[in-house]
Motif scaffolding. Structure first.
Motif, PDB file in Angstrom:
ATOM      1  N   HIS A 164       0.853  -1.184   0.000  1.00 22.32           N
ATOM      2  CA  HIS A 164       0.000   0.000   0.000  1.00 22.32           C
ATOM      3  C   HIS A 164       0.893   1.241   0.000  1.00 22.32           C
ATOM      4  O   HIS A 164       1.900   1.290   0.705  1.00 22.32           O
ATOM      5  CB  HIS A 164      -0.886   0.019   1.244  1.00 22.32           C
ATOM      6  CG  HIS A 164      -1.925  -1.063   1.250  1.00 22.32           C
ATOM      7  ND1 HIS A 164      -2.756  -1.294   0.185  1.00 22.32           N
ATOM      8  CD2 HIS A 164      -2.267  -1.978   2.197  1.00 22.32           C
ATOM      9  CE1 HIS A 164      -3.564  -2.294   0.473  1.00 22.32           C
ATOM     10  NE2 HIS A 164      -3.285  -2.736   1.685  1.00 22.32           N
ATOM     11  N   GLU A 192      -4.589   2.580   1.408  1.00 22.41           N
ATOM     12  CA  GLU A 192      -5.146   1.292   0.995  1.00 22.41           C
ATOM     13  C   GLU A 192      -5.751   1.331  -0.408  1.00 22.41           C
ATOM     14  O   GLU A 192      -6.056   0.276  -0.984  1.00 22.41           O
ATOM     15  CB  GLU A 192      -6.198   0.815   2.004  1.00 22.41           C
ATOM     16  CG  GLU A 192      -7.379   1.750   2.188  1.00 22.41           C
ATOM     17  CD  GLU A 192      -7.164   2.762   3.296  1.00 22.41           C
ATOM     18  OE1 GLU A 192      -8.150   3.352   3.763  1.00 22.41           O
ATOM     19  OE2 GLU A 192      -5.991   2.964   3.696  1.00 22.41           O
ATOM     20  N   GLU A 193      -5.925   2.522  -0.993  1.00 17.84           N
ATOM     21  CA  GLU A 193      -6.511   2.615  -2.332  1.00 17.84           C
ATOM     22  C   GLU A 193      -5.476   2.449  -3.436  1.00 17.84           C
ATOM     23  O   GLU A 193      -5.844   2.225  -4.591  1.00 17.84           O
ATOM     24  CB  GLU A 193      -7.221   3.967  -2.510  1.00 17.84           C
ATOM     25  CG  GLU A 193      -8.526   4.079  -1.758  1.00 17.84           C
ATOM     26  CD  GLU A 193      -9.324   5.291  -2.186  1.00 17.84           C
ATOM     27  OE1 GLU A 193      -8.926   5.952  -3.175  1.00 17.84           O
ATOM     28  OE2 GLU A 193     -10.350   5.579  -1.546  1.00 17.84           O
ATOM     29  N   VAL A 232       1.749  -6.855   1.717  1.00 17.05           N
ATOM     30  CA  VAL A 232       0.309  -6.849   1.500  1.00 17.05           C
ATOM     31  C   VAL A 232      -0.128  -8.084   0.728  1.00 17.05           C
ATOM     32  O   VAL A 232      -1.047  -8.777   1.081  1.00 17.05           O
ATOM     33  CB  VAL A 232      -0.104  -5.572   0.733  1.00 17.05           C
ATOM     34  CG1 VAL A 232      -1.565  -5.622   0.368  1.00 17.05           C
ATOM     35  CG2 VAL A 232       0.200  -4.357   1.574  1.00 17.05           C
ATOM     36  N   ASP A 272      -8.925  -7.091   0.898  1.00 15.75           N
ATOM     37  CA  ASP A 272      -7.474  -7.275   0.940  1.00 15.75           C
ATOM     38  C   ASP A 272      -6.936  -7.624  -0.442  1.00 15.75           C
ATOM     39  O   ASP A 272      -6.310  -8.641  -0.663  1.00 15.75           O
ATOM     40  CB  ASP A 272      -7.096  -8.345   1.955  1.00 15.75           C
ATOM     41  CG  ASP A 272      -5.600  -8.261   2.269  1.00 15.75           C
ATOM     42  OD1 ASP A 272      -5.090  -9.211   2.857  1.00 15.75           O
ATOM     43  OD2 ASP A 272      -4.962  -7.258   1.913  1.00 15.75           O
ATOM     44  N   GLN A 273      -7.227  -6.722  -1.440  1.00 14.30           N
ATOM     45  CA  GLN A 273      -6.747  -6.897  -2.807  1.00 14.30           C
ATOM     46  C   GLN A 273      -7.221  -8.204  -3.432  1.00 14.30           C
ATOM     47  O   GLN A 273      -6.480  -8.903  -4.115  1.00 14.30           O
ATOM     48  CB  GLN A 273      -5.208  -6.817  -2.854  1.00 14.30           C
ATOM     49  CG  GLN A 273      -4.678  -5.490  -2.373  1.00 14.30           C
ATOM     50  CD  GLN A 273      -5.226  -4.340  -3.196  1.00 14.30           C
ATOM     51  OE1 GLN A 273      -5.375  -4.455  -4.402  1.00 14.30           O
ATOM     52  NE2 GLN A 273      -5.562  -3.235  -2.562  1.00 14.30           N
TER      53      GLN A 273
END
Length: 212
Positions: free
Chosen positions: A7, A28-29, A155, A193-194
């Motif tokens: 992130h 987080e975007e 991540v 979470d992606q």
């Protein structure tokens, strides 16, 4: 070593009627990854939607500049043509879908301090020290600050992200279709979470100890 995704704190920067606008994006975007000295940023439908909204606001700024330019003489008409051409180009870009559909996915990041064009009036820059391009231009600034991942693990790696994207492909296609449309409504990217769905493991009751 597999590619590592993280992130990353980022911004969208452009000129509007109120001056220079910087939209701070939550870490987080925006997800960046690095593999074999090549860094990329993942453009999701939600992020593309924000870039499109910024372009629409930037267009209003350019239209305002064009409106105050005189066209009484031949020289004034000639001086007005370059900006008029830019306004028309940006209007066509916003009205179509080619630019926005073409942005979707992983895009290579320029070197730190550089700014590269991605598509249309959309640019991407990494870190500080870069120069803002000529109008029309909306810049995604990546990596001025990076958030540290929680725990020892990153991540996600590309394999996990690819698996998550495959599971949510239909959702992505629908959201990209919304981004490409004329109504610039901001879609909500449904993800966990992606793309990885995390489910809590059920608690197992400990067997009661036998009593003699």
């Amino acid at each position: 070593m597999p590619p590592i995704a993280r992130h990353t704190k980022s911004k969208i920067r452009y000129h509007s009627r109120d001056g220079v606008v910087e939209i701070v994006l939550p870490a987080e975007e925006v997800v960046t990854s690095r593999f074999k000295k090549i860094s990329t940023v993942r453009l999701t439908p939600a992020l593309i939607s924000k870039l499109k909204a910024a372009c629409a606001d930037h267009l209003v700024y350019l239209q305002g500049q064009l409106a105050v330019m005189k066209e009484d003489t031949e020289d004034e008409v000639k001086a007005r043509r370059p900006l008029a051409s830019k306004v028309k180009s940006l209007e066509d870009q916003l009205g179509g879908s080619e630019t926005w559909l073409g942005l979707f996915g992983d895009r290579a990041l320029p070197a730190v301090g550089k700014c590269d064009k991605m598509r249309g009036c959309i640019y991407v820059a990494q870190g500080p020290g870069w120069t803002h391009p000529a109008h029309p231009a909306v810049v995604l600034i990546v990596g001025e600050e990076e958030s540290e991942p929680k725990g020892d693990n990153p991540v996600a790696d590309d394999g996990e992200v690819a698996a998550g994207q495959a599971r949510s492909q239909q959702v992505d296609l629908e959201l990209v279709a919304d981004v490409g449309g004329k109504a610039a409504v901001e879609p909500v990217l449904i993800r966990k979470d992606q793309g990885r769905e995390r489910r809590a493991k059920p608690l197992r009751e400990k067997p009661e100890s036998r009593r003699d």
